[in-house]
Scaffold this active site. Sequence first.
Site, mmCIF file in Angstrom:
data_model
loop_
_atom_site.group_PDB
_atom_site.id
_atom_site.type_symbol
_atom_site.label_atom_id
_atom_site.label_comp_id
_atom_site.label_asym_id
_atom_site.label_seq_id
_atom_site.Cartn_x
_atom_site.Cartn_y
_atom_site.Cartn_z
ATOM 1 N N TYR A 150 -3.399 -12.502 3.251
ATOM 2 C CA TYR A 150 -3.120 -12.162 1.855
ATOM 3 C C TYR A 150 -1.994 -13.012 1.260
ATOM 4 C CZ TYR A 150 -5.930 -8.065 3.000
ATOM 5 O OH TYR A 150 -6.948 -7.244 3.402
ATOM 6 N N TYR A 167 -12.576 -14.497 3.759
ATOM 7 C CA TYR A 167 -11.607 -13.457 4.094
ATOM 8 C C TYR A 167 -11.142 -13.577 5.547
ATOM 9 C CZ TYR A 167 -9.534 -8.852 4.744
ATOM 10 O OH TYR A 167 -8.673 -7.826 5.031
ATOM 11 N N LYS A 207 0.815 -1.220 0.000
ATOM 12 C CA LYS A 207 0.000 0.000 0.000
ATOM 13 C C LYS A 207 0.846 1.267 0.000
ATOM 14 C CE LYS A 207 -3.482 -2.760 0.256
ATOM 15 N NZ LYS A 207 -4.273 -3.062 -0.947
#
Length: 321
Positions: A280, A254, A47
């Site tokens: 992830y 998730y 990010k």
Amino acid sequence: MSLDNRIELATLPTPLEFLEQLSTKLGGPQIWLKRDDLTGLALGGNKTRKLEYILFDAIEQGADCIITAGAIQSNHCRQTAAAAAKLGLECHLVLGGEAPEKCNGNLLLDNLLGAHIHWAGENRKGEGIPALIAELKAKGKTPYMVPYGGSNLLGALGYANAVLELVKQSESRFTHVVFASASGGTHAGILAGARLVGLDSQILGIRIDKADTPELLFADKVLNLANETAEALALEPFNAKDVLLNEDYLGGGYAVIGDAERQAIDLLAKTEGVLVDPVYTGRAMAGLLDLIQKGYFSADDKVLFWHTGGAPALFAYANEL
């Protein structure tokens, strides 16, 4: 639109490493790692590249506070809070769930970084942000909303630029580039960057979140964002067949860790001293390992796994690991 319109937040270039022990253990293909877990901002992650472009825009617009959203262990929120602190901006995080009894992992870092936490119950994708924006404006603030996952055109430019960096690092080309595909910005940016530099690698996203919006399938979201990025960079448009998205490794949903993620985390740690996370990169690496076992790649292939970070979340999963 220029790839130069960014504010420097990351430690770049990130390392490119050959995973010799892992490649030997698996009997091929060659596996390489692009270490975006080492971008440097509050323990790193992908990010940060996106925020270089997004927060350049925020400053240009005169923002004095930043708002974004995510899950309780959001890497995106942690890096946004760090970037805001570095730039002297107030940061508000709208996090899914309720305040836990013990604060650890990314949430601990959010607090250390001075972020204002707003708990959102079942909503983890910023559904409450409009009301918060109105509240801050009423207090005389100039808020700027960073999209979920930093995944808009500006964020995608961060990964178009990252592909330029990759090509400068490696004399030989990779047959495949594999990564966790979650909010779409990294995926779209890599597609655009590959087209920009003529990289003919297969670009393969491993999907880690099964949630689609009612309006748009995730693959279509990636395609739309890739085309928006292509237009900004004066590239030919993409079509649906360009978005390769493997959805076979969604597991329990998730942030639900299973045996595949545990095994991937354990294997990378014990063969290469590299940490991947439960949500992830651990899930995407588990997918890559399974594809290797199934013969998806040849022994001569040269596969790049783009490590997008996330290790701070490991501490929040201590009991499950």
